[in-house]
Structures are given as C-alpha cells and as structure tokens.
Design a protein around this motif. Structure first.
Motif, PDB file in Angstrom:
ATOM      1  N   TYR A  92       1.224  -0.903   0.115  1.00 11.69           N
ATOM      2  CA  TYR A  92      -0.108  -0.201  -0.301  1.00 11.69           C
ATOM      3  C   TYR A  92       0.874   0.922   0.093  1.00 11.69           C
ATOM      4  CZ  TYR A  92      -3.581  -3.036   1.684  1.00 11.69           C
ATOM      5  OH  TYR A  92      -4.487  -4.065   1.901  1.00 11.69           O
ATOM      6  N   PHE A  93       2.022   0.988   0.659  1.00 15.74           N
ATOM      7  CA  PHE A  93       2.508   2.170   1.347  1.00 15.74           C
ATOM      8  C   PHE A  93       3.287   2.608  -0.556  1.00 15.74           C
ATOM      9  CE2 PHE A  93       7.523   4.358   2.063  1.00 15.74           C
ATOM     10  CZ  PHE A  93       6.506   4.993   3.223  1.00 15.74           C
ATOM     11  N   LEU A  94       3.526   2.152  -1.249  1.00 14.92           N
ATOM     12  CA  LEU A  94       4.522   1.845  -2.270  1.00 14.92           C
ATOM     13  C   LEU A  94       3.559   2.104  -3.584  1.00 14.92           C
ATOM     14  CD1 LEU A  94       7.314   1.336  -4.379  1.00 14.92           C
ATOM     15  CD2 LEU A  94       6.044  -0.734  -4.749  1.00 14.92           C
ATOM     16  N   ASN A  95       2.276   1.513  -3.235  1.00 20.07           N
ATOM     17  CA  ASN A  95       1.192   1.856  -4.472  1.00 20.07           C
ATOM     18  C   ASN A  95       0.933   4.134  -4.187  1.00 20.07           C
ATOM     19  OD1 ASN A  95       0.746  -0.032  -5.675  1.00 20.07           O
ATOM     20  ND2 ASN A  95      -1.338  -0.351  -4.129  1.00 20.07           N
ATOM     21  N   SER A  96       0.972   4.415  -2.420  1.00 20.45           N
ATOM     22  CA  SER A  96       0.008   5.487  -2.636  1.00 20.45           C
ATOM     23  C   SER A  96       1.760   6.411  -3.015  1.00 20.45           C
ATOM     24  CB  SER A  96       0.919   6.052  -1.080  1.00 20.45           C
ATOM     25  OG  SER A  96      -0.488   5.257  -0.229  1.00 20.45           O
ATOM     26  N   VAL A  97       3.123   5.760  -3.159  1.00 19.08           N
ATOM     27  CA  VAL A  97       3.804   6.278  -3.298  1.00 19.08           C
ATOM     28  C   VAL A  97       4.127   6.791  -5.034  1.00 19.08           C
ATOM     29  CG1 VAL A  97       6.845   6.772  -3.831  1.00 19.08           C
ATOM     30  CG2 VAL A  97       5.813   6.206  -1.747  1.00 19.08           C
ATOM     31  N   THR A  98       3.556   5.718  -5.497  1.00 19.34           N
ATOM     32  CA  THR A  98       3.905   6.113  -7.546  1.00 19.34           C
ATOM     33  C   THR A  98       2.390   6.799  -7.359  1.00 19.34           C
ATOM     34  OG1 THR A  98       4.477   3.940  -7.172  1.00 19.34           O
ATOM     35  CG2 THR A  98       3.342   4.263  -9.341  1.00 19.34           C
ATOM     36  N   TYR A  99       1.459   6.420  -7.139  1.00 13.24           N
ATOM     37  CA  TYR A  99      -0.003   7.567  -7.021  1.00 13.24           C
ATOM     38  C   TYR A  99       0.859   8.542  -7.061  1.00 13.24           C
ATOM     39  CZ  TYR A  99      -2.543   2.881  -7.099  1.00 13.24           C
ATOM     40  OH  TYR A  99      -2.801   1.335  -7.601  1.00 13.24           O
ATOM     41  N   THR A 100       1.245   9.347  -5.954  1.00 15.75           N
ATOM     42  CA  THR A 100       1.168  10.497  -5.617  1.00 15.75           C
ATOM     43  C   THR A 100       2.597  11.549  -6.698  1.00 15.75           C
ATOM     44  OG1 THR A 100       0.652   9.948  -3.146  1.00 15.75           O
ATOM     45  CG2 THR A 100       1.875  11.274  -3.682  1.00 15.75           C
ATOM     46  N   LEU A 101       3.703  10.586  -6.643  1.00 16.46           N
ATOM     47  CA  LEU A 101       4.487  11.132  -7.610  1.00 16.46           C
ATOM     48  C   LEU A 101       4.007  11.068  -8.937  1.00 16.46           C
ATOM     49  CD1 LEU A 101       7.355   9.654  -6.013  1.00 16.46           C
ATOM     50  CD2 LEU A 101       6.316  12.267  -5.792  1.00 16.46           C
ATOM     51  N   SER A 102       2.729  11.092  -9.522  1.00 17.55           N
ATOM     52  CA  SER A 102       2.719  10.670 -10.877  1.00 17.55           C
ATOM     53  C   SER A 102       1.667  12.043 -10.507  1.00 17.55           C
ATOM     54  CB  SER A 102       2.170   9.455 -11.592  1.00 17.55           C
ATOM     55  OG  SER A 102       2.435   8.225 -10.589  1.00 17.55           O
TER      56      SER A 102
END
Lengths: 299, 291
Positions: A92-102
């Motif tokens: 979930y943490f990785l997904n949050s990082v990916t969506y947030t940054l993109s």
C-alpha cells in the motif's frame, strides 16, 4: 498644591513614572496570559498525535491499565515490524508513493503550461478558460463520484491505477493553477521580450527560461499536491477493489479491521501512514506553510 | 514579438491537455449526475427514465433533510470556529516569541489523512479505554458517555476533530494575511494612541476582510460536502444521528445501489454548494475578489 515630594522630585514626574512603569507590567501579564493560551492550543493540537505514538509502542495491557500519559515500559518496536510484514502495508505504501508522485508531476507540468499560456501569452478567452479552472474549486467531488465510477467501469479503467492518477490530476489542477498564477504574473516581462528578440521559439522560452524560473513555486505547489494525494480516500475507496492497487489510506482502513483489539498494532499502522508527511513537513515546513497560505489566499 | 506570444497553435497545445482532464473528469460528470438523477438505476442494469421523481422523493425524504440539517450544523460550527482561529492568529501575529514554531505545531493535524485522524479519534473516544474517558473517570466522573455511540452526542463528537483538523490551516491563512499588513499602518495607529484591541478591530480586521470572506466560503462549502471522518468514525450512525449529505449519498449509491436517487442527492449537493457560495459572496460583496 504641593508639587514637590519630600525627596524633591516633582509629583507630576512621579505620575509620568507610574504610567511608564505600570504599562509594561500590565503588558507583560497580558502577554503571559496570551502566551499560555497559545501554548494550550498547541498542546491540544499535538497531544493526540503524541498519545498515538505512545500507544503504538505499548501492548494492550499497558494501553488499558496504565495512564494514557504514561510512557511505554519497554517500547514494543515489534508492533511496527509486525504490521509492516503482515498484511500488505508495504505494498500500500508503495502504491501511495507511485500514485502520489505520478499525479503530482503530471499536475504541476500541465498546470504550468496552462498558467504560462494564460499569464504570458496574448489571446482572447484566456479569462474564460481561467474561470473554468477556478470554478472547479467549488465543485464537490461527491457530485462527480457516480458518473466517474460508471464511466471508468465502461472504459475498463475501474480498479486501475490510471483512474486514480487522472482524477487526482484533474481535481488538483485548479488549486495548482491558483498557486502558480500570482508567481507567474509577477515575473518580469523583459526576460521573454529579450528571448523573443534573440529569436527563441515559444517552447524554448517556456521550457528553458520560464519553467526554471518558477522552480520555487512549483516546489510549493508540488508539496501541497503531495499532501492532498497522499491523504485522499474517497476516490481510491470507490474506484479500486483489488488489494494490490490500494493505497495506504484505504489499506489501513481495511487493515485495522483485523486488529480491532490490538491497539499497539493499530497505532503502529497509523504512525506508518502519517510518518512520511510528518518527515516531509519537518524538512520542508516553510514551503508547505507558504504553499497553503498562497494557495488559499492569492489568485 | 506579439506573433510569438499569441501563437494560437501553441496556446491550444498548452491548454488542451489540462482543459480536457478538467472537462472530462469534473464538468461532464456534473452534467451526468443531473441526468442520472432523472433515472431509476441500480448502477449496473438498464436505466429507466422517471423524470423528476427522484427529486420529488428527495424533497420529502425525512432522512435526507436530517442529514442536510447535520451538514448545515457542521457548517455553522465551522464558521463559528473561524472566530476562534482569527483570535488566535491576531495574538500570534503580535510580537510573540516562538510564533513560527507554534504556527507549525497548529498545522500538523491538517497534514494527516482523514482516515488516520478518524481512527485516532475513535481511540480517543473509546468508551472504556479511550484517552478522554480514562481522564474523565480519573477525575471522578463515573459513567462517562460512549461518545460515538450516543445519538445525542455523535455529531458533536465528530465536529471536534474536524475543528482540530483544520485549525492550523485557517490560523495559517489569517496569520499570513495579517503579516502582509504594512507595519507603517499599525505603527501610525499606535502613535495616534490606539490600543492593541482597537488596532486589531479597526485596522487589521478590515484590511484582511477579503481573506476572511474566502475562509468563510471555504469553511461553509467544505462543511457542506464533508464526508471522510463521518464515513470512517460512525458511518452516519448511530441510527442516522451523524449522517451528512455526502455520506447519505454514498450510502445510497454504494451500499443501497440506488444510483439514480444518489445522483439526485449529488446534484442537489452541487446546487446547494453553488447557491451558498453565491449567497456568502453576495452578502460580503467587494470590488476586489479572490476567485
């Protein structure tokens, strides 16, 4: 009327004196009261978070049987290890990082192009287009939720990270343009004029001259976007059903359900979810403060 | 030069991607919401056109009006809390030691995800083990309430964390505006013998009136569409006691699968937000406006 006191100083002088001396004392008391008040407000603002951190390091027995203000006897860091490895918190943490940054990158670049075209280029209708973006600020996301859900279902974007990234971008564009606007308007025109004289193309002016000049405000806008996206809940909760695509906010909401009685684990999960933003805040607080102030007031 | 800076193709190129996203993901859905509101639709199957029936049912839906009342109560408390925030900012913007640090501490709750805030406050309000009741029992209150499970208290128990969450945000906005006031104006008033109280009321407040108006709109409209904490903390319960318009809509759509009716609520919510924005701005009309 006696104007002279035994020691020879004129009474009128004494009157002045008391005025000069007593005023600072009253001021100091008022200042003290106000200061205590401000500190109490600060305690109210921060204490729940400190309490959260404290119970994330306790076991249930300590949470339930000891004072909420007590420190953990021996900090149970294993609460963190447990929630990080069990369940999907790291994913979930990785997904949050990916969506947030993109979404942040897409938003800042697109908003910069719009703001450049509106403030630095000459055309009819620029005010109208700006108005369209600004009215977007007033529109409740809930009024768009059902159509977005059904449209994404129809075009197979439901349960797809792209639906999240695109909606974050669309809904953050208005506020981002608003933050950029004031800064762009304050840029000196001479730089562009000189570049035009030198025969630079408009793309060259935008990408090589204006964009680098707006780095500080882009950073501010990016951080504000980051806070919004990292904490967003409704869109992910509605559009994403697979565990593998969930973000931290929705993930912890479901995850905590498994730990209804283990407060230490719940606390650790919550601390993990808020830590990145807190660290970013500690490092970049001036930019965040500036961004929130300019994002809501200027424009 | 004008040729380069008014190149139509370039303007279109720079505007179109962003405009497309905003039109496709914000404006088109609003129109669709109004349209779906005219349908009987479970979200998956066929749509049946039923005209204004959803809207007429909505007008008579006691549960909806109850949730609307809760939304307006939330808006009222949020607007009232602005007075407190303004008061704090005025003190803070005076020459207070550590103002910078205090202002940053105030802001911290604003940075946290609503879901995390909701979970944290559920723990604070926990009937037997929460911080609040532990403290209340320690000072001799034997039977403290089960805050979120008490129909008379649930809504107010949620309003407190909302006020907590946004305090730093509004204090920061006011603080920034107050700091923008030229020092010379305040100095001149002080030399003329104005008290700090008079300076705050007669000089500082009028000068930041525009900012105050914006915050009123933000607080009221933000409250009318508020959702997150309520959805997580009580789900609108107990028995609808903390239901607001947005949570009612969500429940109708994604739990009751009555998408047509939920769309009608969504559209009504939009109309209310726009009308309220218009009214506040009319009431506080000024020549210079923010957006």
């Amino acid at each position: 009327m006696e104007t002279v006191k035994p020691d020879g100083t004129p009474r009128i002088g004494k009157g002045l004196d008391t005025k000069l001396v007593s005023k600072p004392i009253i001021n100091r008391i008022a200042y003290g009261i106000m200061y205590v008040f401000l500190v109490l407000v600060a305690v109210f603002q921060i204490f729940p978070i400190i309490w959260l951190f404290l119970f994330s390091l306790k076991n249930n027995q300590e949470v339930f049987n000891m004072s909420p203000f007590s420190l953990p006897e021996n900090p149970k860091w294993e609460n963190y290890a447990k929630v990080w490895t069990e369940g999907n918190i790291s994913l979930y943490f990785l997904n949050s990082v990916t969506y947030t940054l993109s979404a942040v990158m897409l938003t800042v670049v697109l908003a910069s192009m719009v703001t450049f075209a509106i403030t630095r280029m000459h055309w009819k209708g620029s005010r109208l287009v700006l108005g369209l973006f600004m009215v977007g600020l007033m529109i409740p996301v809930h009024s768009t939720l059902i159509p977005l859900f059904s449209t994404f279902t129809n075009i197979n974007l439901i349960d797809n990270p792209l639906s999240i990234i695109l909606t974050y971008t669309a809904f953050n564009l208005p506020i981002t343009i608003m933050i950029l606007l004031g800064f762009y308007e304050a840029l000196p025109r001479e730089v562009e004029e000189a570049a035009v004289m030198d025969g630079a193309s408009i793309h060259h002016i935008f990408f090589k001259i204006t964009l680098p000049m707006t780095m500080p405000v882009m950073a501010t806008a990016a951080i504000i976007n980051m806070i919004y996206n990292w904490n967003e809940f409704v869109f992910v909760n509605t559009f994403i059903s697979s565990n593998s695509f969930k973000t931290l906010t929705v993930g912890i909401q479901n995850f905590i359900g498994q730990y209804t009685t283990d407060w230490g684990a719940i606390g650790a999960t919550l601390v993990i979810s808020i830590l990145p933003i807190l660290i970013a805040f500690l490092i970049l607080s001036n930019r965040i403060v500036e961004g929130i102030a300019s994002g809501s007031v200027k424009g | 030069m004008n040729k380069v800076l008014s190149n139509k193709k370039v303007i279109a190129l720079y505007i179109t991607p962003a405009l497309f996203l905003v039109l496709a993901l914000i404006y088109v859905p609003i129109v669709q919401t109004g349209y779906y509101g005219l349908m009987k639709w479970n979200g998956i199957g066929e749509m049946d056109f039923i005209g204004l029936k959803n809207y007429t049912v909505l007008m008579k839906d006691a549960l909806f009006w109850k949730s609307a009342l809760h939304s307006f109560l939330l808006a009222l408390f949020s607007a009232l809390s602005l007075i407190g925030y303004l008061f704090i900012s005025i003190i803070l913007a005076g020459k207070i030691k550590g103002a910078d640090l205090l202002r940053k501490i105030y802001l911290i709750p604003m940075l946290l995800a609503s879901v995390a805030i909701a979970q944290l406050w559920m723990k604070i309000y926990h009937p037997s083990n929460g911080m609040l009741n532990t403290v209340l029992m320690a000072i001799g209150i034997e039977d403290p309430p089960a805050w979120l499970a008490d129909a008379n208290l649930a809504l107010y128990a949620i309003i407190i964390p909302i006020i907590w969450q946004y305090a730093g945000f509004y204090i920061l906005i006011y603080y920034a505006a107050l700091k923008n006031i030229p020092e010379s104006l305040v100095e001149a008033a002080r030399i003329d013998g104005a008290s700090p109280w008079q300076i705050a009321l007669k000089i500082k407040l009028p000068l930041i009136m525009n900012v105050i108006k914006v915050t009123i709109v933000l607080a009221v409209v933000g409250s009318l569409k508020y959702f997150d904490l309520i959805y997580v903390m009580t789900g609108g319960g107990p028995n609808g006691a903390s239901e607001v318009m947005a949570s009612y809509m969500y429940q109708k759509a994604f739990k009751g699968f009555d998408f047509g009716y939920a769309s009608a609520i969504g559209f009504f919510l939009l109309v209310i937000c726009l009308i309220v924005t218009y009214i506040i701005r009319r009431f506080t009309a000024a020549n210079e406006d923010i957006y």
